[in-house]
Design an enzyme around this catalytic site. Structure first.
Site, PDB file in Angstrom:
ATOM      1  N   ASP A   1       7.440  -4.227  -4.495  1.00 39.39           N
ATOM      2  CA  ASP A   1       8.121  -4.543  -5.763  1.00 39.39           C
ATOM      3  C   ASP A   1       7.094  -4.743  -6.871  1.00 39.39           C
ATOM      4  OD1 ASP A   1      10.593  -4.528  -4.493  1.00 39.39           O
ATOM      5  OD2 ASP A   1      11.294  -6.309  -5.557  1.00 39.39           O
TER       6      ASP A   1
ATOM      7  N   TYR B   1      10.933 -10.045   9.844  1.00 41.53           N
ATOM      8  CA  TYR B   1      12.296  -9.580   9.604  1.00 41.53           C
ATOM      9  C   TYR B   1      13.120  -9.541  10.896  1.00 41.53           C
ATOM     10  CZ  TYR B   1      12.106  -7.969   4.744  1.00 41.53           C
ATOM     11  OH  TYR B   1      12.058  -7.894   3.385  1.00 41.53           O
TER      12      TYR B   1
ATOM     13  N   ASP C   1       7.233  -5.642   1.668  1.00 39.47           N
ATOM     14  CA  ASP C   1       8.431  -5.819   0.835  1.00 39.47           C
ATOM     15  C   ASP C   1       8.026  -6.381  -0.521  1.00 39.47           C
ATOM     16  OD1 ASP C   1      11.216  -6.090   0.179  1.00 39.47           O
ATOM     17  OD2 ASP C   1      10.998  -8.232   0.547  1.00 39.47           O
TER      18      ASP C   1
HETATM   19  C1  IPM Z   1      13.798  -3.406   0.452  1.00 36.45           C
HETATM   20  C2  IPM Z   1      14.858  -4.445   0.276  1.00 36.45           C
HETATM   21  C3  IPM Z   1      15.389  -4.851   1.640  1.00 36.45           C
HETATM   22  C4  IPM Z   1      14.222  -5.418   2.425  1.00 36.45           C
HETATM   23  C5  IPM Z   1      16.557  -5.826   1.604  1.00 36.45           C
HETATM   24  C6  IPM Z   1      17.715  -5.307   0.785  1.00 36.45           C
HETATM   25  C7  IPM Z   1      17.028  -6.186   3.001  1.00 36.45           C
HETATM   26  O1  IPM Z   1      14.355  -5.525  -0.449  1.00 36.45           O
HETATM   27  O2  IPM Z   1      14.096  -2.334   1.022  1.00 36.45           O
HETATM   28  O3  IPM Z   1      12.675  -3.634   0.014  1.00 36.45           O
HETATM   29  O4  IPM Z   1      13.882  -6.604   2.281  1.00 36.45           O
HETATM   30  O5  IPM Z   1      13.625  -4.678   3.206  1.00 36.45           O
HETATM   31 MG    MG Z   2      12.376  -5.231  -1.211  1.00 38.28          MG
END
Ligand code: IPM
Ligand code: MG
Length: 359
Positions: free
Chosen positions: A252, A141, A248
């Site tokens: 999810d 990142y 990340d």
């Molecule tokens: C998260 C989101 C963020 C990330 C985005 C919005 C930049 O997906 O907090 O997981 O990738 O960290």
């Molecule tokens: Mg995310």
């Protein structure tokens, strides 16, 4: 001493869900003696519109002066075409970096009332309670060099760098070991050490740190396998620690096990425990302004804020219990609704949590 909470509603459904979370804080203030003040600021697309930057100076000052930060969500299609430094997501990354919020805690807890909302069979997810500890200030990142360049033949090439220093690995894995100690003492480190040198170093460092935590059982898993195991047998996990990008993606995935991404809070902490708290879902522009969004992830983020930054574990527990109670009452927003149920709106859900808190 009165503690200062900076509230950053952000974009999309952010303002709606944060309104409900602020009601919860107000209730705790009035009914349970919580000594806080709320101040509001701009982050993301709304900040670009009003102040010309996704993480403006004014917000930076407020953020540095606050004891804790509550964030809704940032982003939306109207800002996607802006130059990269002006995009709302950059604001989120900038505040994480500026405040050195390197430790991102993402619990995935299945409320028994919602077992039917999971895409997985109830027996696979019943009782699920895992914690993903995601590194949030480094890795691909933030790694340099990065960019899009034009090659000699005129073709363009995009590139990013996945990079971790030993000290960055050490500080995040220590947070994870400590967290595992307070839970079931099992820590799984997720990497891609069969391919990436950066993961090879990650494994070496965590192996070294593990000697300070002999009471925690450490295991390693490649990220592709971890993604599969999360949907195959998620209850094998207690705490997972991993890099920024892998965390990340896996968070999810873990969220969906619990039925809805609308239920999961997160904490992003610095080394002193100061933190920013936000739901792990995004700004959901498709339902913004319709009063349909689920405010529970944001309300549960308030609980994390109380626990980690304000040292109020009892009040945190009360908020979590209140959420459990509204689920017991059968209240469901659209995202967690089983067929045949009537959904409640954002505001009704927030009001119900406040009512449960007053009981
Ligand atoms: C998260 C989101 C963020 C990330 C985005 C919005 C930049 O997906 O907090 O997981 O990738 O960290
Ligand atoms: Mg995310």
């Amino acid at each position: 001493m009165t503690q200062k909470i900076l509230v950053l509603p952000g974009d999309g459904i952010g303002p709606e869900i944060v309104t409900e979370a602020a009601k919860v804080l107000d209730c705790l203030r009035q009914e349970h003696g919580l000594d806080v003040t709320l101040e509001y600021g701009l982050l993301g697309g709304c900040a670009v519109d009003e102040l010309g930057a996704p993480y403006p100076e004014a917000t930076r000052h407020q953020a540095r002066a606050a004891d804790a930060i509550l964030l809704g969500a940032v982003g939306g299609p109207q800002w996607e075409k802006l130059d990269r430094p002006l995009r709302p997501e950059r604001g989120l990354l900038a505040i994480r970096a500026d405040l050195e919020l390197f430790a991102n805690l993402r619990p995935a807890l299945l409320y028994p009332q919602l077992a039917a909302a999971s895409a997985l069979k109830p027996e696979i997810v019943a009782g699920l309670d895992l914690l993903i500890v995601r590194e949030l200030n480094g890795g691909i990142y933030f790694g340099e060099p990065r960019g899009i360049r034009v090659l000699e033949n005129g073709e363009r090439e995009g590139f990013n760098t996945m990079v971790y220093r030993e000290s960055e690995i050490e500080r995040i894995v220590r947070v994870a070991f400590e967290a595992a100690r307070k839970r079931h003492r099992k820590l799984c480190s997720v990497d891609k050490a069969n391919v990436l040198e950066v993961s090879e170093l990650w494994r070496e460092v965590i192996g070294r740190v593990a000697k300070d935590f002999p009471d925690v059982a450490l295991s390693h898993m490649y990220v592709d396998n971890a993604a599969m195991q999360l949907v195959r047998a998620p209850k094998q996990f207690d705490v997972i620690v991993t890099s920024n990008l892998f965390g990340d993606i896996l968070s999810d995935c873990a969220a969906m096990l619990t039925g809805s991404i609308g239920m999961l809070p997160s904490a992003s902490l610095d080394r002193h425990g100061k933190g920013m708290y936000e739901p792990i879902h995004g700004s959901a522009p498709d339902i913004a302004g319709k009063g349909m969004a689920n405010p529970l992830a944001t309300i549960l983020s308030v609980a994390m804020l109380l626990r980690y930054s304000l040292n109020q574990p009892q009040l945190a527990g009360r908020v979590e219990e209140a959420v459990g109670r509204v689920l017991d009452q059968g209240l469901r927003t659209l995202d967690i609704m089983a067929s045949g149920m009537t959904p409640v709106g954002t505001q009704a859900m927030g009001d119900a949590v406040v009512a449960a808190l007053m009981e």
